[in-house]
Design an enzyme around this catalytic site. Structure first.
Site, PDB file in Angstrom:
ATOM      1  CB  SER A  14      -0.980  -0.012   1.178  1.00 21.83           C
ATOM      2  OG  SER A  14      -0.316   0.149   2.408  1.00 21.83           O
ATOM      3  CG  ASN A  15       3.553   2.756   3.013  1.00 24.36           C
ATOM      4  OD1 ASN A  15       3.384   3.952   3.236  1.00 24.36           O
ATOM      5  ND2 ASN A  15       3.314   1.823   3.930  1.00 24.36           N
ATOM      6  CG  LEU A  94      18.657  -4.340   2.726  1.00 25.89           C
ATOM      7  CD1 LEU A  94      18.246  -3.019   2.081  1.00 25.89           C
ATOM      8  CD2 LEU A  94      18.832  -5.422   1.669  1.00 25.89           C
ATOM      9  CG  HIS A 110      10.262   1.552  11.733  1.00 23.93           C
ATOM     10  ND1 HIS A 110      10.449   0.197  11.565  1.00 23.93           N
ATOM     11  CD2 HIS A 110      10.073   1.744  13.065  1.00 23.93           C
ATOM     12  CE1 HIS A 110      10.402  -0.394  12.746  1.00 23.93           C
ATOM     13  NE2 HIS A 110      10.177   0.524  13.676  1.00 23.93           N
ATOM     14  CG  ASP A 146      13.888  -0.291  11.825  1.00 24.75           C
ATOM     15  OD1 ASP A 146      13.771  -0.239  10.591  1.00 24.75           O
ATOM     16  OD2 ASP A 146      13.439  -1.218  12.507  1.00 24.75           O
TER      17      ASP A 146
HETATM   18  C1  GAR Z   1       3.897  -0.626   6.725  1.00 26.47           C
HETATM   19  O1  GAR Z   1       3.142  -0.391   7.884  1.00 26.47           O
HETATM   20  C2  GAR Z   1       5.357  -0.260   6.958  1.00 26.47           C
HETATM   21  O2  GAR Z   1       5.518   0.850   7.785  1.00 26.47           O
HETATM   22  C3  GAR Z   1       5.865  -1.501   7.628  1.00 26.47           C
HETATM   23  O3  GAR Z   1       5.268  -2.568   6.935  1.00 26.47           O
HETATM   24  C4  GAR Z   1       3.996  -2.142   6.443  1.00 26.47           C
HETATM   25  C5  GAR Z   1       3.912  -2.436   4.971  1.00 26.47           C
HETATM   26  O4  GAR Z   1       2.629  -2.212   4.482  1.00 26.47           O
HETATM   27  N1  GAR Z   1       7.289  -1.574   7.559  1.00 26.47           N
HETATM   28  C6  GAR Z   1       8.036  -2.159   8.487  1.00 26.47           C
HETATM   29  O5  GAR Z   1       7.590  -2.697   9.472  1.00 26.47           O
HETATM   30  C7  GAR Z   1       9.533  -2.093   8.211  1.00 26.47           C
HETATM   31  N2  GAR Z   1      10.259  -2.495   9.364  1.00 26.47           N
HETATM   32  P1  GAR Z   1       2.399  -2.049   2.905  1.00 26.47           P
HETATM   33  O6  GAR Z   1       3.017  -3.271   2.239  1.00 26.47           O
HETATM   34  O7  GAR Z   1       0.906  -2.050   2.762  1.00 26.47           O
HETATM   35  O8  GAR Z   1       3.039  -0.769   2.477  1.00 26.47           O
END
Ligand code: GAR
Length: 197
Positions: A14-15, A94, A110, A146
């Site tokens: 979604s991001n 990574l 994050h 992070d």
């Molecule tokens: C998001 O909430 C992002 O912040 C998190 O994973 C999700 C991905 O959602 N990222 C982490 O936890 C990284 N450590 P998405 O696939 O719908 O964008």
């Protein structure tokens, strides 16, 4: 010339969609690649539907061989020739060597108000700690997990009846607002942090 942005995902993406949909019209960047470490990532089909080239570098055949995984990852990324890399729910750690290649050009989102709650289960940990607010952070990726300079943060309140799921559902739309805003500003050469709301 437009900047080229590679977006790395592991899940629903979604991001990635928020970023890709922002890169239109007079935006100074365009998505050049959506890459996943999982062939099952739901975001791959969504990227294809948006006309973005996709690739999969499955981490599982490289179990215990992070260098092998990253060699393949690097090859796919370099084929696409990105100026910037946006990690968007990319759930592989990574190495410092890999990150160093893209110093200052790799971003991550994050789901916590860093430096709080690096790693996993961020929302559950914020609730368990009795915090009154949570949120998300976009930062430059450095060798430490992070970590790295903060480029933006968005906050939401934690409500008394919140669960990790309800809190995540409140934070996610803020991620979708924050990440494109940071990307746009960065493309314009501005690394000053953005704070939302
Ligand atoms: C998001 O909430 C992002 O912040 C998190 O994973 C999700 C991905 O959602 N990222 C982490 O936890 C990284 N450590 P998405 O696939 O719908 O964008």
């Amino acid at each position: 010339m437009k900047k080229r942005v590679a977006i790395l995902i592991s899940g629903s993406g979604s991001n990635m969609i928020a970023l890709a949909e922002s890169m239109r019209g007079d935006h100074p960047a365009r998505p050049c690649l959506v890459l996943s470490n999982s062939p099952l990532a739901g975001g791959l089909a969504k990227a294809q539907a948006l006309g973005i080239p996709t690739a999969v570098v499955d981490h599982r055949p490289h179990k215990g061989d992070r260098a092998g995984f990253e060699t393949e990852l690097l090859a796919r990324i370099e084929e696409a020739g990105p100026d910037l890399i946006a990690l968007a729910g990319f759930m592989r750690v990574l190495t410092g060597d890999f990150v160093a290649r893209f110093e200052g050009r790799m971003l991550n989102i994050h789901p916590s108000l860093l430096p709080k709650y690096k790693g996993l289960d961020t929302h559950a940990r914020a609730i368990a700690a009795g915090d009154t607010e949570a949120g998300c952070t976009v930062h430059e990726v450095t060798a430490a997990l992070d970590d790295g300079p903060i480029l933006g943060q968005a906050r939401v309140p934690i409500l008394s009846d919140d669960t990790a799921e309800t809190l995540a559902a409140r934070v996610l739309p803020m991620e979708h607002a924050l990440y494109p805003a940071v990307l746009r500003r960065l493309c314009d050469g501005n690394r000053a942090p953005i704070y939302l709301p």
